[in-house]
Write a protein that holds these residues in place. Sequence first.
Motif, PDB file in Angstrom:
ATOM      1  N   UNK A 148       0.824  -1.206   0.000  1.00 45.17           N
ATOM      2  CA  UNK A 148       0.000   0.000   0.000  1.00 45.17           C
ATOM      3  C   UNK A 148       0.862   1.262   0.000  1.00 45.17           C
ATOM      4  N   UNK A 149       1.924   1.262   0.796  1.00 45.23           N
ATOM      5  CA  UNK A 149       2.825   2.414   0.845  1.00 45.23           C
ATOM      6  C   UNK A 149       3.490   2.624  -0.512  1.00 45.23           C
ATOM      7  N   UNK A 150       3.949   1.535  -1.135  1.00 43.51           N
ATOM      8  CA  UNK A 150       4.578   1.642  -2.444  1.00 43.51           C
ATOM      9  C   UNK A 150       3.594   2.149  -3.485  1.00 43.51           C
ATOM     10  N   UNK A 151       2.334   1.706  -3.396  1.00 43.31           N
ATOM     11  CA  UNK A 151       1.329   2.161  -4.347  1.00 43.31           C
ATOM     12  C   UNK A 151       1.093   3.664  -4.228  1.00 43.31           C
ATOM     13  N   UNK A 152       0.995   4.163  -2.994  1.00 40.39           N
ATOM     14  CA  UNK A 152       0.802   5.601  -2.801  1.00 40.39           C
ATOM     15  C   UNK A 152       2.017   6.386  -3.284  1.00 40.39           C
ATOM     16  N   UNK A 210      -5.881   2.712  -8.992  1.00 48.19           N
ATOM     17  CA  UNK A 210      -4.933   3.695  -9.515  1.00 48.19           C
ATOM     18  C   UNK A 210      -3.519   3.418  -9.030  1.00 48.19           C
ATOM     19  N   UNK A 211      -3.389   3.083  -7.740  1.00 51.69           N
ATOM     20  CA  UNK A 211      -2.070   2.816  -7.174  1.00 51.69           C
ATOM     21  C   UNK A 211      -1.422   1.596  -7.782  1.00 51.69           C
ATOM     22  N   UNK A 212      -2.216   0.544  -8.025  1.00 49.25           N
ATOM     23  CA  UNK A 212      -1.670  -0.671  -8.633  1.00 49.25           C
ATOM     24  C   UNK A 212      -1.154  -0.387 -10.030  1.00 49.25           C
ATOM     25  N   UNK A 213      -1.950   0.323 -10.826  1.00 47.86           N
ATOM     26  CA  UNK A 213      -1.506   0.654 -12.187  1.00 47.86           C
ATOM     27  C   UNK A 213      -0.307   1.591 -12.160  1.00 47.86           C
ATOM     28  N   UNK A 214      -0.332   2.569 -11.258  1.00 47.61           N
ATOM     29  CA  UNK A 214       0.789   3.507 -11.152  1.00 47.61           C
ATOM     30  C   UNK A 214       2.064   2.782 -10.762  1.00 47.61           C
ATOM     31  N   UNK A 240       6.727  -6.606 -10.776  1.00 51.35           N
ATOM     32  CA  UNK A 240       5.315  -6.369 -11.022  1.00 51.35           C
ATOM     33  C   UNK A 240       4.838  -5.395  -9.955  1.00 51.35           C
ATOM     34  N   UNK A 241       4.799  -4.118 -10.334  1.00 54.27           N
ATOM     35  CA  UNK A 241       4.415  -3.080  -9.388  1.00 54.27           C
ATOM     36  C   UNK A 241       5.239  -3.152  -8.125  1.00 54.27           C
ATOM     37  N   UNK A 242       4.563  -3.020  -6.986  1.00 56.26           N
ATOM     38  CA  UNK A 242       5.239  -3.134  -5.702  1.00 56.26           C
ATOM     39  C   UNK A 242       5.102  -4.510  -5.086  1.00 56.26           C
ATOM     40  N   UNK A 243       4.557  -5.485  -5.864  1.00 56.28           N
ATOM     41  CA  UNK A 243       4.288  -6.809  -5.325  1.00 56.28           C
ATOM     42  C   UNK A 243       5.414  -7.806  -5.553  1.00 56.28           C
ATOM     43  N   UNK A 244       6.170  -7.628  -6.630  1.00 56.71           N
ATOM     44  CA  UNK A 244       7.181  -8.632  -6.969  1.00 56.71           C
ATOM     45  C   UNK A 244       8.431  -7.930  -7.490  1.00 56.71           C
TER      46      UNK A 244
END
Length: 207
Positions: A10-14, A84-88, A107-111
Amino acid sequence: MRVRRFLRHEVRALHSLGLWVLRRRHAVPEGALAVPYTGPQTAMMYGLLFVSVVETVMLALLVPWPVVHGVLLVLDVYGVVFVLGTQAACVTRPHVVDADGALRIRYGGLFDLRIPSGAVVGARVERRFPEGGTVRLGEDGVLDVAVGGQTTVTVELAAPVEFVRPLGKRGRARVVRFHADDPGAAVAALTRGRRAPSPHQDPHGPA
Protein backbone atom coordinates in the motif's frame (compact mmCIF):
# COMPACT_ATOMS: atom_id res chain seq x y z
CA MET A 1 3.93 -11.36 7.88
CA ARG A 2 1.28 -11.17 5.16
CA VAL A 3 -0.28 -8.09 6.76
CA ARG A 4 3.13 -6.42 6.84
CA ARG A 5 3.72 -7.19 3.15
CA PHE A 6 0.23 -5.89 2.29
CA LEU A 7 0.87 -2.63 4.13
CA ARG A 8 4.24 -2.31 2.41
CA HIS A 9 2.49 -2.72 -0.94
CA GLU A 10 0.00 0.00 0.00
CA VAL A 11 2.82 2.41 0.85
CA ARG A 12 4.58 1.64 -2.44
CA ALA A 13 1.33 2.16 -4.35
CA LEU A 14 0.80 5.60 -2.80
CA HIS A 15 4.42 6.50 -3.50
CA SER A 16 3.97 5.33 -7.09
CA LEU A 17 1.00 7.64 -7.53
CA GLY A 18 3.29 10.56 -6.74
CA LEU A 19 5.91 9.28 -9.18
CA TRP A 20 3.23 8.83 -11.83
CA VAL A 21 2.03 12.41 -11.46
CA LEU A 22 5.64 13.64 -11.72
CA ARG A 23 6.30 11.31 -14.71
CA ARG A 24 9.20 9.63 -12.95
CA ARG A 25 10.25 6.00 -12.68
CA HIS A 26 11.56 4.09 -9.70
CA ALA A 27 15.14 2.75 -9.70
CA VAL A 28 15.99 2.94 -13.39
CA PRO A 29 19.70 3.85 -13.44
CA GLU A 30 21.33 5.93 -16.15
CA GLY A 31 22.30 3.81 -19.13
CA ALA A 32 19.78 1.07 -18.29
CA LEU A 33 16.79 0.07 -20.41
CA ALA A 34 13.36 0.44 -18.82
CA VAL A 35 11.06 -2.31 -20.08
CA PRO A 36 7.33 -1.46 -19.71
CA TYR A 37 4.88 -4.32 -19.27
CA THR A 38 1.47 -2.78 -18.59
CA GLY A 39 0.04 -3.03 -22.11
CA PRO A 40 -2.19 -6.10 -21.64
CA GLN A 41 -3.75 -4.86 -18.39
CA THR A 42 -4.23 -1.13 -19.02
CA ALA A 43 -7.71 -1.38 -20.56
CA MET A 44 -8.87 -3.70 -17.77
CA MET A 45 -7.51 -1.40 -15.06
CA TYR A 46 -9.25 1.66 -16.50
CA GLY A 47 -12.41 -0.40 -16.88
CA LEU A 48 -12.28 -1.27 -13.18
CA LEU A 49 -11.65 2.36 -12.36
CA PHE A 50 -14.70 3.45 -14.40
CA VAL A 51 -16.91 0.87 -12.68
CA SER A 52 -15.66 1.98 -9.25
CA VAL A 53 -16.39 5.64 -9.97
CA VAL A 54 -19.88 4.87 -11.32
CA GLU A 55 -20.60 2.70 -8.27
CA THR A 56 -19.50 5.51 -5.95
CA VAL A 57 -21.80 8.02 -7.65
CA MET A 58 -24.78 5.63 -7.73
CA LEU A 59 -24.43 4.77 -4.05
CA ALA A 60 -24.25 8.45 -3.19
CA LEU A 61 -27.60 8.91 -4.93
CA LEU A 62 -29.38 5.75 -3.76
CA VAL A 63 -28.27 5.10 -0.15
CA PRO A 64 -30.38 7.23 2.24
CA TRP A 65 -28.69 6.31 5.54
CA PRO A 66 -25.79 8.66 6.40
CA VAL A 67 -23.72 6.11 8.36
CA VAL A 68 -24.03 3.39 5.73
CA HIS A 69 -23.42 5.92 3.01
CA GLY A 70 -20.25 7.11 4.76
CA VAL A 71 -18.87 3.60 5.19
CA LEU A 72 -19.58 2.67 1.56
CA LEU A 73 -18.09 5.93 0.37
CA VAL A 74 -14.83 5.24 2.22
CA LEU A 75 -14.67 1.72 0.78
CA ASP A 76 -15.37 2.93 -2.75
CA VAL A 77 -12.79 5.69 -2.56
CA TYR A 78 -10.27 3.17 -1.26
CA GLY A 79 -11.11 0.91 -4.21
CA VAL A 80 -10.47 3.73 -6.67
CA VAL A 81 -7.15 4.59 -5.01
CA PHE A 82 -6.18 0.89 -4.94
CA VAL A 83 -6.77 0.47 -8.69
CA LEU A 84 -4.93 3.70 -9.52
CA GLY A 85 -2.07 2.82 -7.17
CA THR A 86 -1.67 -0.67 -8.63
CA GLN A 87 -1.51 0.65 -12.19
CA ALA A 88 0.79 3.51 -11.15
CA ALA A 89 3.14 1.06 -9.43
CA CYS A 90 3.35 -1.05 -12.58
CA VAL A 91 3.97 1.99 -14.80
CA THR A 92 6.61 3.56 -12.57
CA ARG A 93 8.36 0.28 -11.70
CA PRO A 94 9.18 -1.27 -15.08
CA HIS A 95 11.50 -4.20 -15.66
CA VAL A 96 15.11 -3.01 -16.01
CA VAL A 97 18.01 -4.30 -18.08
CA ASP A 98 21.29 -2.75 -16.93
CA ALA A 99 24.09 -1.98 -19.39
CA ASP A 100 26.07 -4.97 -18.09
CA GLY A 101 23.16 -7.37 -18.66
CA ALA A 102 21.80 -7.54 -15.11
CA LEU A 103 18.04 -8.01 -15.16
CA ARG A 104 15.38 -6.81 -12.74
CA ILE A 105 11.88 -8.24 -13.17
CA ARG A 106 9.06 -6.51 -11.31
CA TYR A 107 5.31 -6.37 -11.02
CA GLY A 108 4.41 -3.08 -9.39
CA GLY A 109 5.24 -3.13 -5.70
CA LEU A 110 4.29 -6.81 -5.32
CA PHE A 111 7.18 -8.63 -6.97
CA ASP A 112 10.87 -7.84 -7.47
CA LEU A 113 13.46 -10.30 -8.78
CA ARG A 114 17.07 -9.30 -9.47
CA ILE A 115 19.15 -11.52 -11.74
CA PRO A 116 22.86 -10.58 -11.65
CA SER A 117 25.02 -9.91 -14.66
CA GLY A 118 26.40 -13.11 -16.11
CA ALA A 119 23.58 -15.30 -14.77
CA VAL A 120 21.63 -15.04 -18.03
CA VAL A 121 22.81 -17.60 -20.58
CA GLY A 122 20.02 -17.13 -23.11
CA ALA A 123 17.05 -14.91 -23.87
CA ARG A 124 14.48 -15.12 -26.62
CA VAL A 125 11.14 -13.67 -27.68
CA GLU A 126 8.50 -16.29 -26.96
CA ARG A 127 4.82 -15.57 -26.41
CA ARG A 128 3.11 -17.93 -23.98
CA PHE A 129 -0.18 -17.98 -22.11
CA PRO A 130 0.50 -19.74 -18.79
CA GLU A 131 -2.29 -20.77 -16.47
CA GLY A 132 -2.52 -19.43 -12.94
CA GLY A 133 -1.91 -16.04 -11.37
CA THR A 134 0.58 -13.28 -12.06
CA VAL A 135 3.50 -15.06 -10.34
CA ARG A 136 3.55 -18.82 -10.78
CA LEU A 137 6.34 -21.38 -10.32
CA GLY A 138 5.95 -24.68 -12.11
CA GLU A 139 7.24 -28.03 -10.91
CA ASP A 140 9.86 -27.87 -13.68
CA GLY A 141 11.45 -24.77 -12.12
CA VAL A 142 9.98 -22.34 -14.66
CA LEU A 143 8.82 -19.06 -13.15
CA ASP A 144 6.10 -17.15 -15.01
CA VAL A 145 5.58 -13.46 -14.27
CA ALA A 146 2.55 -12.88 -16.46
CA VAL A 147 0.60 -9.73 -17.28
CA GLY A 148 -2.83 -10.12 -18.80
CA GLY A 149 -2.28 -13.88 -18.75
CA GLN A 150 0.74 -13.80 -21.04
CA THR A 151 4.53 -13.72 -21.15
CA THR A 152 6.65 -12.67 -24.12
CA VAL A 153 10.30 -13.16 -23.05
CA THR A 154 11.96 -16.39 -21.91
CA VAL A 155 15.24 -16.16 -19.99
CA GLU A 156 17.46 -19.18 -19.31
CA LEU A 157 19.77 -19.00 -16.32
CA ALA A 158 23.20 -20.45 -15.56
CA ALA A 159 21.95 -21.58 -12.14
CA PRO A 160 18.64 -21.37 -10.23
CA VAL A 161 17.87 -18.02 -8.61
CA GLU A 162 15.88 -17.50 -5.43
CA PHE A 163 12.88 -15.20 -5.36
CA VAL A 164 10.16 -14.11 -2.95
CA ARG A 165 6.52 -14.41 -3.96
CA PRO A 166 4.05 -11.57 -3.29
CA LEU A 167 2.82 -13.21 -0.05
CA GLY A 168 6.33 -13.98 1.21
CA LYS A 169 6.88 -17.59 0.22
CA ARG A 170 10.28 -18.31 -1.33
CA GLY A 171 11.07 -20.30 -4.44
CA ARG A 172 13.87 -21.12 -6.86
CA ALA A 173 13.69 -20.83 -10.65
CA ARG A 174 16.01 -22.02 -13.39
CA VAL A 175 14.02 -20.37 -16.22
CA VAL A 176 12.10 -17.11 -16.00
CA ARG A 177 9.38 -16.01 -18.39
CA PHE A 178 7.98 -12.49 -18.17
CA HIS A 179 5.91 -10.06 -20.20
CA ALA A 180 7.44 -7.06 -21.95
CA ASP A 181 5.48 -4.69 -24.17
CA ASP A 182 8.49 -4.63 -26.52
CA PRO A 183 10.05 -8.08 -26.10
CA GLY A 184 12.49 -7.56 -28.97
CA ALA A 185 14.09 -4.57 -27.26
CA ALA A 186 14.38 -6.46 -23.97
CA VAL A 187 16.03 -9.48 -25.61
CA ALA A 188 18.39 -7.26 -27.60
CA ALA A 189 19.48 -5.44 -24.42
CA LEU A 190 20.05 -8.74 -22.60
CA THR A 191 22.08 -10.05 -25.54
CA ARG A 192 24.23 -6.93 -25.64
CA GLY A 193 24.84 -7.20 -21.91
CA ARG A 194 25.96 -10.83 -22.23
CA ARG A 195 28.42 -9.93 -24.98
CA ALA A 196 29.80 -6.83 -23.25
CA PRO A 197 33.23 -7.31 -21.62
CA SER A 198 33.37 -7.46 -17.85
CA PRO A 199 34.46 -4.18 -16.23
CA HIS A 200 37.29 -6.13 -14.58
CA GLN A 201 38.41 -7.77 -17.82
CA ASP A 202 41.35 -6.38 -19.80
CA PRO A 203 39.87 -5.47 -23.22
CA HIS A 204 43.27 -6.21 -24.85
CA GLY A 205 43.46 -9.70 -23.36
CA PRO A 206 46.38 -11.16 -21.41
CA ALA A 207 49.79 -9.58 -21.85
